[in-house]
Design a protein around this motif. Structure first.
Motif, PDB file in Angstrom:
ATOM      1  N   SER A   5     -22.853   0.520 -17.175  1.00  0.00           N
ATOM      2  CA  SER A   5     -22.385  -0.809 -17.598  1.00  0.00           C
ATOM      3  C   SER A   5     -22.439  -1.800 -16.439  1.00  0.00           C
ATOM      4  O   SER A   5     -22.795  -2.972 -16.627  1.00  0.00           O
ATOM      5  N   THR A   6     -22.149  -1.311 -15.240  1.00  0.00           N
ATOM      6  CA  THR A   6     -22.286  -2.199 -14.079  1.00  0.00           C
ATOM      7  C   THR A   6     -23.753  -2.562 -13.861  1.00  0.00           C
ATOM      8  O   THR A   6     -24.090  -3.711 -13.555  1.00  0.00           O
TER       9      THR A   6
ATOM     10  N   ASN B 281     -22.383   2.749 -12.376  1.00  0.00           N
ATOM     11  CA  ASN B 281     -22.555   3.276 -13.727  1.00  0.00           C
ATOM     12  C   ASN B 281     -23.427   2.327 -14.563  1.00  0.00           C
ATOM     13  O   ASN B 281     -23.792   1.248 -14.120  1.00  0.00           O
TER      14      ASN B 281
HETATM   15  C1  NAG Z   1     -18.195   1.272 -14.270  1.00  0.00           C
HETATM   16  O1  NAG Z   1     -17.885   0.996 -12.911  1.00  0.00           O
HETATM   17  C2  NAG Z   1     -17.049  -0.137 -12.766  1.00  0.00           C
HETATM   18  C3  NAG Z   1     -16.948  -0.430 -11.257  1.00  0.00           C
HETATM   19  O2  NAG Z   1     -16.718   0.739 -10.525  1.00  0.00           O
HETATM   20  C4  NAG Z   1     -15.699   0.153 -13.411  1.00  0.00           C
HETATM   21  O3  NAG Z   1     -14.843  -0.957 -13.265  1.00  0.00           O
HETATM   22  C5  NAG Z   1     -15.937   0.409 -14.890  1.00  0.00           C
HETATM   23  O4  NAG Z   1     -14.729   0.767 -15.509  1.00  0.00           O
HETATM   24  C6  NAG Z   1     -16.943   1.521 -15.089  1.00  0.00           C
HETATM   25  N1  NAG Z   1     -17.299   1.599 -16.514  1.00  0.00           N
HETATM   26  C7  NAG Z   1     -17.400   2.734 -17.170  1.00  0.00           C
HETATM   27  C8  NAG Z   1     -17.770   2.626 -18.614  1.00  0.00           C
HETATM   28  O5  NAG Z   1     -17.210   3.828 -16.644  1.00  0.00           O
END
Ligand code: NAG
Ligand code: NAG
Length: 214
Positions: free
Chosen positions: A73-74, A71
């Motif tokens: 943010s990652t 995603n």
């Molecule tokens: C994005 O992906 C990470 C790893 O899978 C997860 O921990 C995180 O909650 C996700 N963030 C969002 C905003 O969905």
């Protein structure tokens, strides 16, 4: 006096992985045997100086973010981490010959540009991107050693995709021609095709014209 060993494994890797946009799969990675040589202190450009790993990390992030495997943010977190590593990365102290500093400079400009575009795919025309392109073009224009020219395909590709100014495009097109004419490099055409297609898209006002992974 150091023996000049030209090893274009980095280019082969980039062509098979990045240009054809395949997933990084740890099970079928080519594993060039560069360890034996690194003990003798030989620099294999890109292979035992940290560049290959940097390229693989950036490509992996690019591929996973475009295919929805990570995603946003990652993507941002990972990109910032790679950016910091790239900012502190240094070429080896003992370089095997002239014009390696400029060659390394062209790679760092290209890799910063690539990372920036992954993060800001709509912002190709930003001053920040265009000044990185300018810096990379300047570094590449200082390279005349024939054996080094094939390595320029990688920065030419990335900086080419990010080029919007005629003078940059002309330089990049000219250098691609020069490499095709003066080296035994077969890959020029495939790199050129992708870069020129992106220029057409950019000229038609299409968004993300630089993007080659769909
Ligand atoms: C994005 O992906 C990470 C790893 O899978 C997860 O921990 C995180 O909650 C996700 N963030 C969002 C905003 O969905
Ligand atoms: C996530 O990234 C995609 C591609 O970069 C972008 O189009 C989208 O607007 C982003 N979404 C959010 C919530 O930032």
């Amino acid at each position: 006096m150091s023996v000049l060993i030209m090893d274009y494994t980095l280019l082969d890797l980039f062509t098979s992985l990045v240009i054809s946009a395949t997933a990084i799969d740890s099970h079928n990675q080519p594993h060039p045997d560069s360890c034996a040589l690194s003990n003798s202190g030989t620099i294999l450009f890109g292979m035992n100086d940290g560049l290959r790993d940097m390229i693989k990390r950036i490509y992996s992030l690019h591929y996973r973010s475009r295919t929805g495997k990570v995603n946003n943010s990652t993507t941002i977190t990972e990109a910032v981490g790679i950016w910091q590593d790239l900012a502190t990365w240094q070429p080896p102290d003992a370089l095997p010959g002239d014009q390696y500093p400029e060659l390394y400079d062209s790679y760092t400009s290209a890799l910063f540009t690539w990372l920036y575009l992954i993060l800001h795919p709509e912002s190709m025309c930003d001053e920040k991107v265009q000044s990185m392109v300018e810096k990379g073009v300047l570094a590449m224009s200082a390279i005349t050693v024939l054996e080094l020219l094939p390595f320029l395909l990688i920065p030419l590709f990335i900086l080419g995709l990010a080029s919007v100014q005629d003078e940059h495009r002309d330089f990049i097109g000219g250098l691609l021609d020069h490499i095709e004419e003066h080296t035994a490099c077969d890959e020029v055409e495939v790199y050129r095709t992708i870069v020129e297609r992106s220029w057409e898209s950019q000229d038609q006002g299409l968004p993300r014209s630089w993007e080659w992974i769909q």
